[in-house]
Motif scaffolding. Structure first.
Motif, PDB file in Angstrom:
ATOM      1  N   ILE A 199       0.993  -1.489  -0.365  1.00  0.00           N
ATOM      2  CA  ILE A 199       0.223  -0.215  -0.069  1.00  0.00           C
ATOM      3  C   ILE A 199       0.812   1.043  -0.101  1.00  0.00           C
ATOM      4  O   ILE A 199       1.992   1.722   0.933  1.00  0.00           O
ATOM      5  N   GLU A 200       0.708   1.508  -0.577  1.00  0.00           N
ATOM      6  CA  GLU A 200       1.304   3.447  -1.107  1.00  0.00           C
ATOM      7  C   GLU A 200       0.678   3.963  -0.126  1.00  0.00           C
ATOM      8  O   GLU A 200       1.505   4.777   0.715  1.00  0.00           O
ATOM      9  N   THR A 201      -0.191   3.976  -0.092  1.00  0.00           N
ATOM     10  CA  THR A 201      -1.003   5.216   0.989  1.00  0.00           C
ATOM     11  C   THR A 201      -0.238   4.676   2.298  1.00  0.00           C
ATOM     12  O   THR A 201      -0.149   3.861   3.237  1.00  0.00           O
ATOM     13  N   ALA A 202      -0.299   6.228   3.502  1.00  0.00           N
ATOM     14  CA  ALA A 202       0.749   5.784   4.700  1.00  0.00           C
ATOM     15  C   ALA A 202       0.196   5.230   5.783  1.00  0.00           C
ATOM     16  O   ALA A 202      -1.221   4.904   5.509  1.00  0.00           O
ATOM     17  N   LYS A 224     -13.865  -0.159  -2.616  1.00  0.00           N
ATOM     18  CA  LYS A 224     -14.357   0.758  -2.794  1.00  0.00           C
ATOM     19  C   LYS A 224     -13.369   2.736  -2.421  1.00  0.00           C
ATOM     20  O   LYS A 224     -13.185   2.762  -3.603  1.00  0.00           O
ATOM     21  N   ARG A 225     -12.003   2.703  -1.474  1.00  0.00           N
ATOM     22  CA  ARG A 225     -11.943   3.321  -1.119  1.00  0.00           C
ATOM     23  C   ARG A 225     -10.792   3.407  -2.568  1.00  0.00           C
ATOM     24  O   ARG A 225     -10.369   4.492  -2.628  1.00  0.00           O
ATOM     25  N   SER A 226      -9.952   2.792  -2.275  1.00  0.00           N
ATOM     26  CA  SER A 226      -9.705   2.239  -3.352  1.00  0.00           C
ATOM     27  C   SER A 226      -9.378   3.129  -5.066  1.00  0.00           C
ATOM     28  O   SER A 226      -9.276   3.700  -5.263  1.00  0.00           O
ATOM     29  N   LYS A 227     -11.368   2.333  -5.234  1.00  0.00           N
ATOM     30  CA  LYS A 227     -11.602   2.644  -6.836  1.00  0.00           C
ATOM     31  C   LYS A 227     -11.901   4.171  -6.783  1.00  0.00           C
ATOM     32  O   LYS A 227     -11.313   5.100  -7.587  1.00  0.00           O
ATOM     33  N   LYS A 228     -11.796   4.957  -5.151  1.00  0.00           N
ATOM     34  CA  LYS A 228     -11.690   6.534  -5.196  1.00  0.00           C
ATOM     35  C   LYS A 228     -10.643   7.393  -5.397  1.00  0.00           C
ATOM     36  O   LYS A 228     -10.168   8.479  -4.754  1.00  0.00           O
ATOM     37  N   GLU A 250      -8.932   7.123  -2.725  1.00  0.00           N
ATOM     38  CA  GLU A 250      -8.304   7.503  -1.524  1.00  0.00           C
ATOM     39  C   GLU A 250      -7.179   6.443  -0.680  1.00  0.00           C
ATOM     40  O   GLU A 250      -6.685   6.964  -0.040  1.00  0.00           O
ATOM     41  N   ILE A 251      -7.663   5.913  -1.122  1.00  0.00           N
ATOM     42  CA  ILE A 251      -5.947   4.113  -1.030  1.00  0.00           C
ATOM     43  C   ILE A 251      -5.282   3.584  -1.780  1.00  0.00           C
ATOM     44  O   ILE A 251      -5.831   3.797  -2.921  1.00  0.00           O
ATOM     45  N   LYS A 252      -4.073   4.258  -2.356  1.00  0.00           N
ATOM     46  CA  LYS A 252      -3.902   3.632  -3.218  1.00  0.00           C
ATOM     47  C   LYS A 252      -2.536   2.351  -3.696  1.00  0.00           C
ATOM     48  O   LYS A 252      -1.977   2.227  -1.949  1.00  0.00           O
ATOM     49  N   PHE A 253      -2.038   1.430  -4.185  1.00  0.00           N
ATOM     50  CA  PHE A 253      -1.448   0.459  -4.410  1.00  0.00           C
ATOM     51  C   PHE A 253      -0.061   0.691  -5.274  1.00  0.00           C
ATOM     52  O   PHE A 253      -0.104   1.709  -5.559  1.00  0.00           O
TER      53      PHE A 253
END
Length: 403
Positions: A282-285, A318-322, A324-327
């Motif tokens: 996960i790239e997001t902190a 769902k957060r990923s598609k928006k 808001e969470i990046k991989f």
């Protein structure tokens, strides 16, 4: 490039140094051609330049599309000599006609073939992936080695790694590491036990050895079964809680969500932002993606209520598609699903006593997250939390996450 072929197909490798009075003799003694595109080459050398071949005319040859620095030329020559000195079958700048690629070094070890790429410049991610897959398609394992001088060290355990450098991570999700080499010092380095805190900031251990003392058979780092970064992780998390809002973008969806949930960064639950295996996916902190899970799932749950893994995964996706969470792209590691770090986090909460497993994919809340009312109280709760769980986080957590 350092190698070429002449008219009769003989391979020629330039020596490391050519006396000035011999350069013309080399140039006049034969015509030289590119092994890849078969176009004519010339020898370039001088008081500063490392002797190398170059295309006489502008060319679309892949071998000439990426200019080679003296640092790069020196590096692949020394790496080639390193393998050669230990008795391995090795080729410098081997051309692979099946995939129309030329690798820096091709070495055979233990019945396997390895393409060694010493990368000193930034190339597009799509090219990195394409070259890696091309090698793999003909049974060759790619080993990408970064230029050591590109590493940015912030403190003893803290480093800054760019999105491009993350592509080079190899090993496994349990034991990820980066290869680096400096031809000027002739030292091979490994950045191991990579544990990202933010997209660029990573905690890791750096080990370095001289090629003169290190045989290739012992170059792969040993598996690491400990987590030595807990003190610096805690320090970094506390700093994030107190100062991250100062650099937040206006209308940032994450900080808007915190506001709507009546949470400030300084009063996030202590159970949010803990290190777990697989978080490099996960790239997001960590503190941010775990905070999303808290707001979406755990905040409204009370002791005795059930939590379903399927719901957690659905909400996370769902957060990923928006966006808001990046991989993170990790093409050299075996693929893991995005559920992996979530599984690790849920399993950690189970071991900490917050959840109990009722059946596969179903958990019961045993203890609610602790919400501090002030930043001072958050500091006290943080100390109590890690005083209680420190040993497990440093040792048991690593063993726990081996599945």
């Amino acid at each position: 490039m350092l190698t070429a072929i002449n008219k009769d197909g003989t391979w020629i490798t330039l020596p490391e140094k050519i006396p000035a009075n011999m350069i013309d003799n080399w140039r006049k003694s034969a015509d030289y051609y590119c092994p890849c595109c078969k176009m004519e080459l010339t020898i370039k050398a001088g008081s500063v330049r490392v002797p190398h071949f170059a295309h006489k005319n502008s060319s679309s040859c892949r071998a000439s599309s990426e200019p080679e620095s003296a640092y790069h030329l020196m590096g692949k020559r020394k790496l080639f000599q390193w393998f050669l000195s230990h008795g391995y079958q090795v080729d410098l700048e081997a051309y692979l006609p099946e995939i129309k690629k030329r690798t820096d070094i091709l070495v055979r070890m233990g019945g396997n073939r390895y393409a060694i790429e010493f990368q000193c410049s930034v190339i597009p991610e799509v090219e990195f992936v394409e070259r890696s897959r091309a090698y793999q398609s003909i049974g060759i394992k790619p080993i990408w080695i970064l230029s050591a001088k590109s590493l940015k060290r912030k403190s003893f355990y803290e480093f800054s790694i760019s999105r491009f450098q993350w592509l080079f991570v190899t090993g496994s999700f349990h034991h990820p590491f980066l290869w680096m080499y400096c031809p000027e010092t002739d030292h091979l380095s490994v950045l191991k036990n990579l544990t990202p805190f933010t997209p660029r900031t990573v905690f890791a251990e750096l080990t370095t050895a001289s090629l003169k003392l290190l045989p290739p058979s012992r170059a792969v780092p040993q598996n690491c079964f400990r987590f030595p970064f807990l003190p610096v992780w805690r320090y970094k998390r506390n700093g994030w809680s107190l100062h991250r809002v100062k650099t937040a973008r206006r209308c940032d969806p994450f900080f808007e969500a915190l506001y709507l949930h009546h949470i400030s960064p300084a009063t996030l639950p202590i159970e949010v932002g803990v290190p777990v295996r697989g978080t490099l996916l996960i790239e997001t902190a960590s503190i941010e993606w775990q905070a999303w899970l808290y707001m979406d799932v755990f905040q409204e749950k009370r002791t005795g209520e059930k939590i379903y893994m399927a719901d957690i995964i659905r909400i996370f996706r769902k957060r990923s598609k928006k966006g808001e969470i990046k991989f993170r792209s990790l093409p050299l590691l075996h693929e893991k699903t995005i559920e992996y770090p979530i599984d690790q986090y849920i399993m950690l909460l189970e071991q900490l006593g917050y959840l109990s497993k009722l059946e596969e994919g179903v958990f019961k809340v045993e203890k609610e997250f602790t919400i501090p009312f002030t930043s001072d109280q958050a500091q006290i709760l943080e100390k109590d939390f890690y005083d209680k769980h420190k040993l497990m986080m440093e040792k048991g957590n690593i063993q726990y996450n081996q599945s």
